[in-house]
Design a protein around this motif. Structure first.
Motif, PDB file in Angstrom:
ATOM      1  N   ARG A  20       0.773  -1.020   0.128  1.00 44.90           N
ATOM      2  CA  ARG A  20       0.094   0.146  -0.032  1.00 44.90           C
ATOM      3  C   ARG A  20       0.932   1.176  -0.202  1.00 44.90           C
ATOM      4  O   ARG A  20       1.771   1.646   0.796  1.00 44.90           O
ATOM      5  CB  ARG A  20      -1.193   0.094   0.968  1.00 44.90           C
ATOM      6  N   TYR A  21       0.675   2.067  -0.672  1.00 41.96           N
ATOM      7  CA  TYR A  21       1.647   3.554  -0.938  1.00 41.96           C
ATOM      8  C   TYR A  21       0.387   4.180   0.047  1.00 41.96           C
ATOM      9  O   TYR A  21      -0.436   4.575  -0.092  1.00 41.96           O
ATOM     10  CB  TYR A  21       1.330   3.800  -2.193  1.00 41.96           C
ATOM     11  N   LEU A  22       1.404   5.484   1.071  1.00 37.89           N
ATOM     12  CA  LEU A  22       0.069   5.492   1.775  1.00 37.89           C
ATOM     13  C   LEU A  22       0.726   7.572   1.292  1.00 37.89           C
ATOM     14  O   LEU A  22       2.281   7.461   1.540  1.00 37.89           O
ATOM     15  CB  LEU A  22       0.204   5.731   2.934  1.00 37.89           C
ATOM     16  N   THR A  23      -0.118   8.505   1.384  1.00 35.44           N
ATOM     17  CA  THR A  23       0.012   9.861   1.213  1.00 35.44           C
ATOM     18  C   THR A  23      -0.048  10.407   2.199  1.00 35.44           C
ATOM     19  O   THR A  23      -1.634  10.412   2.616  1.00 35.44           O
ATOM     20  CB  THR A  23      -0.455  10.208  -0.077  1.00 35.44           C
ATOM     21  N   LEU A  24       0.820  11.351   2.925  1.00 36.02           N
ATOM     22  CA  LEU A  24       0.421  11.920   4.326  1.00 36.02           C
ATOM     23  C   LEU A  24       0.885  13.969   3.997  1.00 36.02           C
ATOM     24  O   LEU A  24       1.527  13.769   3.202  1.00 36.02           O
ATOM     25  CB  LEU A  24       1.669  11.164   5.528  1.00 36.02           C
ATOM     26  N   VAL A  25       0.106  14.427   4.633  1.00 36.82           N
ATOM     27  CA  VAL A  25       0.488  15.649   4.929  1.00 36.82           C
ATOM     28  C   VAL A  25       1.346  15.816   6.397  1.00 36.82           C
ATOM     29  O   VAL A  25       0.787  15.188   7.286  1.00 36.82           O
ATOM     30  CB  VAL A  25      -0.657  16.148   5.062  1.00 36.82           C
ATOM     31  N   ILE A  32       4.031  13.885   1.340  1.00 34.79           N
ATOM     32  CA  ILE A  32       5.281  12.589   1.404  1.00 34.79           C
ATOM     33  C   ILE A  32       4.179  11.501   1.026  1.00 34.79           C
ATOM     34  O   ILE A  32       3.568  11.262   1.665  1.00 34.79           O
ATOM     35  CB  ILE A  32       6.201  12.562   3.037  1.00 34.79           C
ATOM     36  N   THR A  33       4.624  10.328   0.486  1.00 36.86           N
ATOM     37  CA  THR A  33       4.329   9.597   0.101  1.00 36.86           C
ATOM     38  C   THR A  33       5.582   8.248   0.537  1.00 36.86           C
ATOM     39  O   THR A  33       6.544   8.267   0.219  1.00 36.86           O
ATOM     40  CB  THR A  33       4.122   9.302  -1.661  1.00 36.86           C
ATOM     41  N   LEU A  34       4.421   7.411   1.669  1.00 41.85           N
ATOM     42  CA  LEU A  34       5.392   5.886   2.263  1.00 41.85           C
ATOM     43  C   LEU A  34       4.785   5.458   1.170  1.00 41.85           C
ATOM     44  O   LEU A  34       3.766   4.674   1.541  1.00 41.85           O
ATOM     45  CB  LEU A  34       5.427   5.902   3.406  1.00 41.85           C
ATOM     46  N   LEU A  35       5.461   3.665   0.824  1.00 44.01           N
ATOM     47  CA  LEU A  35       5.452   2.411   0.130  1.00 44.01           C
ATOM     48  C   LEU A  35       5.819   1.731   1.947  1.00 44.01           C
ATOM     49  O   LEU A  35       6.370   1.252   2.349  1.00 44.01           O
ATOM     50  CB  LEU A  35       6.254   1.744  -0.018  1.00 44.01           C
ATOM     51  N   SER A  36       4.000   0.975   1.732  1.00 41.54           N
ATOM     52  CA  SER A  36       4.578   0.104   3.238  1.00 41.54           C
ATOM     53  C   SER A  36       3.668  -1.179   2.945  1.00 41.54           C
ATOM     54  O   SER A  36       2.902  -1.516   2.121  1.00 41.54           O
ATOM     55  CB  SER A  36       3.022   0.999   4.082  1.00 41.54           C
ATOM     56  N   LYS A  37       5.280  -2.090   3.086  1.00 36.95           N
ATOM     57  CA  LYS A  37       4.976  -3.867   2.548  1.00 36.95           C
ATOM     58  C   LYS A  37       3.928  -4.260   3.368  1.00 36.95           C
ATOM     59  O   LYS A  37       4.542  -4.701   4.183  1.00 36.95           O
ATOM     60  CB  LYS A  37       6.684  -3.795   2.475  1.00 36.95           C
ATOM     61  N   GLY A  38       3.175  -4.839   2.501  1.00 30.58           N
ATOM     62  CA  GLY A  38       2.316  -6.334   2.611  1.00 30.58           C
ATOM     63  C   GLY A  38       1.252  -5.649   4.004  1.00 30.58           C
ATOM     64  O   GLY A  38       0.305  -6.315   4.650  1.00 30.58           O
ATOM     65  N   SER A  41      -2.438  -6.900   3.540  1.00 26.48           N
ATOM     66  CA  SER A  41      -1.888  -8.090   4.073  1.00 26.48           C
ATOM     67  C   SER A  41      -3.165  -7.853   5.411  1.00 26.48           C
ATOM     68  O   SER A  41      -2.766  -6.893   5.710  1.00 26.48           O
ATOM     69  CB  SER A  41      -1.290  -9.031   4.188  1.00 26.48           C
ATOM     70  N   LEU A  42      -3.767  -8.728   5.520  1.00 27.85           N
ATOM     71  CA  LEU A  42      -4.657  -8.551   6.995  1.00 27.85           C
ATOM     72  C   LEU A  42      -3.732  -9.271   8.177  1.00 27.85           C
ATOM     73  O   LEU A  42      -4.017  -8.649   9.378  1.00 27.85           O
ATOM     74  CB  LEU A  42      -5.884  -9.680   7.323  1.00 27.85           C
ATOM     75  N   ARG A  43      -2.728  -9.931   8.029  1.00 28.41           N
ATOM     76  CA  ARG A  43      -1.542  -9.984   9.041  1.00 28.41           C
ATOM     77  C   ARG A  43      -0.400  -9.333   9.477  1.00 28.41           C
ATOM     78  O   ARG A  43       0.208  -9.701  10.254  1.00 28.41           O
ATOM     79  CB  ARG A  43      -1.105 -11.422   8.983  1.00 28.41           C
ATOM     80  N   SER A  44      -0.550  -7.895   8.887  1.00 28.27           N
ATOM     81  CA  SER A  44       0.754  -6.870   8.150  1.00 28.27           C
ATOM     82  C   SER A  44       0.763  -6.472   9.517  1.00 28.27           C
ATOM     83  O   SER A  44      -0.699  -5.759  10.176  1.00 28.27           O
ATOM     84  CB  SER A  44       0.688  -6.460   7.101  1.00 28.27           C
ATOM     85  N   GLU A  45       1.463  -6.090  10.639  1.00 24.94           N
ATOM     86  CA  GLU A  45       1.782  -5.300  11.568  1.00 24.94           C
ATOM     87  C   GLU A  45       1.690  -4.065  11.152  1.00 24.94           C
ATOM     88  O   GLU A  45       0.816  -2.616  12.182  1.00 24.94           O
ATOM     89  CB  GLU A  45       2.960  -5.448  12.098  1.00 24.94           C
ATOM     90  N   GLN A  46       1.308  -3.273  10.155  1.00 22.50           N
ATOM     91  CA  GLN A  46       1.053  -1.961   9.462  1.00 22.50           C
ATOM     92  C   GLN A  46      -0.039  -1.362   9.325  1.00 22.50           C
ATOM     93  O   GLN A  46      -0.310  -0.450   8.684  1.00 22.50           O
ATOM     94  CB  GLN A  46       2.134  -1.264   8.422  1.00 22.50           C
TER      95      GLN A  46
END
Length: 265
Positions: A20-25, A32-38, A41-46
């Protein structure tokens, strides 16, 4: 590898597979845009910190031109917004405006605080969502450099005159007498249509004038703490706020169109 930490509000998400790519203010780094790997997924800690409208503390690192999310914690989640269709649509609209009025690498503390205060106000149900919308639109426009002059009539320069109209694009007031003079003034036939289309004159009452002044000057923590009588004042204020922001930005928003469509159903 550069490690960074920032508070931020998630205003956009985009899923590609389980990533998931997250765009934050954020206050210091702007948008900024962050890449949240995985994180999709329902099991992701992020997963908890990668949801739309989440305000959190984010730990990430830079790899080339990309920011990779490492971890973080939730500062606040706006749970009520996802349970009300109007609030959800307004939140999407606010975030789209926030995206429009922020840049990468440019501090955005004012916009971040405005977004958070607007979401808090709707999430807590303390103020009418339509009032929150109007105040957000006006303050966003004012903070972006489109603040009007609200002290005197632009025509006669009379500080004591009662304002009757706001010249939206020029950001200036007109009293009733100066407005009438403007209407009576002949325009050359060759450019009358251009002048008429370019000039947006919105009628205001003394109460709306006072509300505009309050929104332009109030601290963000007290931004929504005023009242307008139901009826003409409220209608004029709501119409003016939306017109003012969209006119200065020069375009509308799909999220705003969808909000209006859903309210008609």
């Amino acid at each position: 590898m550069e490690h960074l930490v920032a508070d931020g509000l998630v205003i956009r998400t985009r899923d590609i597979g389980t990533d998931r790519y997250l765009t934050l203010v954020t206050p210091e780094m702007g948008r900024i845009t962050l890449l949240s790997k995985g994180s999709h997924s329902l099991r992701s800690e992020q997963r908890g910190i990668s949801q739309l409208y989440t305000y959190g503390n984010y730990e990430f690192y830079r790899r080339g031109d990309f920011f990779i999310l490492k971890g973080g914690s939730v500062n606040h989640s706006f749970h009520r917004l996802s349970r009300d269709i109007d609030l959800m649509n307004l939140s999407a609209y606010f975030c789209e405006v926030g995206y429009e009025l922020t840049d990468e690498g440019e501090p955005a503390n004012e916009m971040l605080r405005l977004l958070l205060n607007a979401l808090y106000a709707m999430d807590e149900g303390r103020y009418s969502p339509t009032l929150v919308k109007s105040v957000f639109e006006l303050r966003a426009a004012f903070s972006a450099g489109y603040a009007p002059t609200l002290e005197i009539c632009a025509g006669c320069r009379g500080a004591g005159q009662t304002a009757a109209y706001l010249d939206v694009m020029n950001g200036s007031l007109l009293c009733a007498e100066c407005f009438q003079k403007l209407q009576d003034k002949p325009h050359p036939s060759t450019d009358y249509d251009d002048i008429r289309e370019a000039r947006i004159l919105a009628r205001i009452t003394p109460a709306v004038h006072a509300a505009l002044t309050y929104v332009s000057q109030a601290p963000l923590a007290r931004l929504f703490a005023f009242e307008l009588a139901e009826g003409e004042d409220t209608h004029l204020f709501e119409s003016l706020a939306e017109t003012y922001l969209l006119s200065h930005l020069g375009h509308g928003f799909d999220t705003l169109d969808f909000y209006h469509t859903m309210r008609k159903l």
